[in-house]
Design an enzyme around this catalytic site. Structure first.
Site, PDB file in Angstrom:
ATOM      1  N   CYS A 116      -6.781  -1.371  13.191  1.00  0.00           N
ATOM      2  CA  CYS A 116      -6.133  -2.465  12.443  1.00  0.00           C
ATOM      3  C   CYS A 116      -5.422  -3.440  13.373  1.00  0.00           C
ATOM      4  O   CYS A 116      -5.248  -4.609  13.032  1.00  0.00           O
ATOM      5  CB  CYS A 116      -5.083  -1.923  11.488  1.00  0.00           C
ATOM      6  SG  CYS A 116      -5.655  -0.708  10.334  1.00  0.00           S
ATOM      7  N   ARG A 153       0.700 -11.678   2.374  1.00  0.00           N
ATOM      8  CA  ARG A 153      -0.060 -11.836   3.631  1.00  0.00           C
ATOM      9  C   ARG A 153      -0.803 -13.173   3.710  1.00  0.00           C
ATOM     10  O   ARG A 153      -1.383 -13.484   4.759  1.00  0.00           O
ATOM     11  CB  ARG A 153      -1.044 -10.663   3.824  1.00  0.00           C
ATOM     12  CG  ARG A 153      -0.352  -9.311   4.032  1.00  0.00           C
ATOM     13  CD  ARG A 153      -1.274  -8.281   4.675  1.00  0.00           C
ATOM     14  NE  ARG A 153      -1.646  -8.639   6.050  1.00  0.00           N
ATOM     15  CZ  ARG A 153      -2.516  -7.965   6.788  1.00  0.00           C
ATOM     16  NH1 ARG A 153      -3.102  -6.899   6.303  1.00  0.00           N
ATOM     17  NH2 ARG A 153      -2.804  -8.348   8.028  1.00  0.00           N
ATOM     18  N   ASN A 167       0.875  -1.174   0.000  1.00  0.00           N
ATOM     19  CA  ASN A 167       0.000   0.000   0.000  1.00  0.00           C
ATOM     20  C   ASN A 167       0.908   1.219   0.000  1.00  0.00           C
ATOM     21  O   ASN A 167       2.102   1.106   0.310  1.00  0.00           O
ATOM     22  CB  ASN A 167      -0.985  -0.046   1.192  1.00  0.00           C
ATOM     23  CG  ASN A 167      -0.296   0.143   2.521  1.00  0.00           C
ATOM     24  OD1 ASN A 167       0.459   1.089   2.718  1.00  0.00           O
ATOM     25  ND2 ASN A 167      -0.535  -0.771   3.460  1.00  0.00           N
ATOM     26  N   ASN A 198      -7.663  -7.798  10.187  1.00  0.00           N
ATOM     27  CA  ASN A 198      -7.822  -8.454   8.885  1.00  0.00           C
ATOM     28  C   ASN A 198      -8.026  -9.960   8.971  1.00  0.00           C
ATOM     29  O   ASN A 198      -8.232 -10.611   7.942  1.00  0.00           O
ATOM     30  CB  ASN A 198      -6.608  -8.168   7.993  1.00  0.00           C
ATOM     31  CG  ASN A 198      -6.474  -6.700   7.672  1.00  0.00           C
ATOM     32  OD1 ASN A 198      -5.459  -6.086   7.978  1.00  0.00           O
ATOM     33  ND2 ASN A 198      -7.503  -6.101   7.103  1.00  0.00           N
ATOM     34  N   ASP A 241     -11.807   0.200   6.997  1.00  0.00           N
ATOM     35  CA  ASP A 241     -11.578   0.699   8.363  1.00  0.00           C
ATOM     36  C   ASP A 241     -10.554   1.840   8.434  1.00  0.00           C
ATOM     37  O   ASP A 241     -10.243   2.329   9.513  1.00  0.00           O
ATOM     38  CB  ASP A 241     -11.223  -0.439   9.331  1.00  0.00           C
ATOM     39  CG  ASP A 241      -9.833  -1.030   9.102  1.00  0.00           C
ATOM     40  OD1 ASP A 241      -9.112  -0.584   8.192  1.00  0.00           O
ATOM     41  OD2 ASP A 241      -9.472  -1.955   9.861  1.00  0.00           O
ATOM     42  N   ASP A 286       2.956  -8.390   8.963  1.00  0.00           N
ATOM     43  CA  ASP A 286       1.641  -7.747   9.082  1.00  0.00           C
ATOM     44  C   ASP A 286       0.646  -8.555   9.923  1.00  0.00           C
ATOM     45  O   ASP A 286      -0.523  -8.167  10.056  1.00  0.00           O
ATOM     46  CB  ASP A 286       1.042  -7.493   7.690  1.00  0.00           C
ATOM     47  CG  ASP A 286       1.613  -6.227   7.022  1.00  0.00           C
ATOM     48  OD1 ASP A 286       2.123  -5.354   7.737  1.00  0.00           O
ATOM     49  OD2 ASP A 286       1.537  -6.140   5.779  1.00  0.00           O
ATOM     50  N   ALA A 289       3.138   1.184   8.101  1.00  0.00           N
ATOM     51  CA  ALA A 289       2.655   0.015   7.339  1.00  0.00           C
ATOM     52  C   ALA A 289       1.239   0.243   6.825  1.00  0.00           C
ATOM     53  O   ALA A 289       0.642  -0.636   6.204  1.00  0.00           O
ATOM     54  CB  ALA A 289       2.679  -1.237   8.205  1.00  0.00           C
ATOM     55  N   HIS A 319      -8.472   0.022   2.872  1.00  0.00           N
ATOM     56  CA  HIS A 319      -9.396  -0.812   3.657  1.00  0.00           C
ATOM     57  C   HIS A 319     -10.511   0.101   4.166  1.00  0.00           C
ATOM     58  O   HIS A 319     -10.242   1.258   4.528  1.00  0.00           O
ATOM     59  CB  HIS A 319      -8.703  -1.408   4.899  1.00  0.00           C
ATOM     60  CG  HIS A 319      -7.922  -2.658   4.661  1.00  0.00           C
ATOM     61  ND1 HIS A 319      -6.718  -2.905   5.288  1.00  0.00           N
ATOM     62  CD2 HIS A 319      -8.181  -3.755   3.892  1.00  0.00           C
ATOM     63  CE1 HIS A 319      -6.264  -4.091   4.912  1.00  0.00           C
ATOM     64  NE2 HIS A 319      -7.124  -4.625   4.064  1.00  0.00           N
TER      65      HIS A 319
HETATM   66  N1  ARG Z   1       0.401  -3.445   5.811  1.00  0.00           N
HETATM   67  C1  ARG Z   1      -0.910  -3.948   6.011  1.00  0.00           C
HETATM   68  C2  ARG Z   1      -1.588  -4.155   4.653  1.00  0.00           C
HETATM   69  O1  ARG Z   1      -1.352  -3.375   3.770  1.00  0.00           O
HETATM   70  C3  ARG Z   1      -1.706  -3.024   6.860  1.00  0.00           C
HETATM   71  C4  ARG Z   1      -3.052  -3.563   7.229  1.00  0.00           C
HETATM   72  C5  ARG Z   1      -3.879  -2.584   7.990  1.00  0.00           C
HETATM   73  N2  ARG Z   1      -5.078  -3.192   8.429  1.00  0.00           N
HETATM   74  C6  ARG Z   1      -6.295  -2.633   8.378  1.00  0.00           C
HETATM   75  N3  ARG Z   1      -7.273  -3.290   8.911  1.00  0.00           N
HETATM   76  N4  ARG Z   1      -6.531  -1.518   7.734  1.00  0.00           N
HETATM   77  O2  ARG Z   1      -2.300  -5.081   4.445  1.00  0.00           O
END
Ligand code: ARG
Length: 282
Positions: A260, A90, A22, A71, A168, A65, A254, A166
């Site tokens: 998260c 991931r 991301n 997630n 969230d 992560d 991140a 995301h």
């Molecule tokens: N580096 C992780 C990704 O890009 C961060 C995840 C953040 N999680 C969230 N629920 N927004 O997947």
């Protein structure tokens, strides 16, 4: 007595920026490990101070992560629909989250075939409705099937900005009829869907959205965010909430923040089904 809130977290022993999936992530901008551990522990302690119980998934080298437990899955009563990550970096987290959730007594099922699905990062209950972010990480078709499986209404929201990849990161239900959101992350249609389906919407300005103002953990009337969200905190206080800030800059590297780093296991306060259980118990 209401049940204590229950969260899943993962200690940041192996957290770092090992790849870029991301726009927040750069392997050139590494994490200060000691600082990350301190920030994570402070967040954990704040949640414990609200009366919450924390369960942990063991950290694993090579899965940096895994700390972002939001997630892992979507939780609905005793069911957990596991994530299937879009990025292969991931996907190794999936069996770890499956084991952790099974050990906690959840009936864990896989998401519908071949659909990417990133758990509570992209699927959030507000009242009886499941608001579902798609395009960046999760597929709209998968959300619809998950809604059918759970017997709940799904409102898909297209995510347009890669910084808000995301749901969230730009939408946070506070109560069955209230939520925080960043208007700039949605198109006109998405903004209309939100306005028509959530009675009180608190908008967040762009600079605070970039500080992950929308990525809040809600426990009762307490709302925990990263530092750097003073306007939101003011608005929350005016509407009867108790905002709390805690530094989470090492996790912003991140693309994550307070929400998260947690997965609510007993149902978010804003979820209609959780409120219904509480009424039966009380
Ligand atoms: N580096 C992780 C990704 O890009 C961060 C995840 C953040 N999680 C969230 N629920 N927004 O997947």
């Amino acid at each position: 007595m209401p049940r204590p809130p229950h969260f899943l977290m993962c200690p940041p022993d192996h957290y770092g920026i090992e790849y870029e999936i991301n726009p927040w992530m750069s392997t050139q901008r590494q994490v200060d490990h000691a600082k990350a551990v301190d920030q994570w522990q402070r967040l954990r302690q704040l949640l414990v101070d609200t009366g919450a119980t924390i369960s942990e998934v063991s950290p694993v080298a090579g899965l940096p992560d895994l700390v972002f437990t939001a997630n892992a899955a979507i939780i609905y009563r005793q069911q957990a629909i596991l994530a299937h990550f879009k990025h292969e970096q991931r996907q190794g987290e999936e069996p770890r989250f499956r084991d952790a959730l099974e050990n906690l007594g959840f009936a864990v099922t896989d998401p519908p075939d071949d659909f990417a699905f990133e758990g509570a990062g992209d699927a959030l209950f507000c009242g009886e409705t499941l608001f579902a972010g798609y395009r960046m990480r999760s597929d709209a078709g998968g959300h619809q099937q998950i809604g059918e499986q759970l017997g709940v209404r799904v409102l898909p929201l297209e995510l347009l900005d890669p910084y808000y990849y995301h749901l969230d990161t730009c939408f946070c239900p506070l109560a069955p009829d209230a939520a925080i959101y960043f208007p700039g992350a949605f198109d006109d249609y998405g903004r209309r869907v939100l306005a028509e389906n959530v009675k009180s919407l608190i908008p967040v300005e762009a600079s605070e959205a970039r500080s992950f103002a929308c990525n809040a953990v809600v426990v009762g009337r307490t709302v925990v965010t990263n530092t750097g969200c003073p306007q939101l905190h003011k608005q929350l206080r005016q509407t009867g909430y108790t905002p709390q800030e805690t530094p989470l800059g090492e996790f912003v590297k991140a693309g994550g923040s307070a929400k998260c780093l947690t997965l609510r296991l007993d149902g978010e306060d804003a979820a209609g089904w959780q409120a219904a259980i509480e009424n039966v118990i009380n």
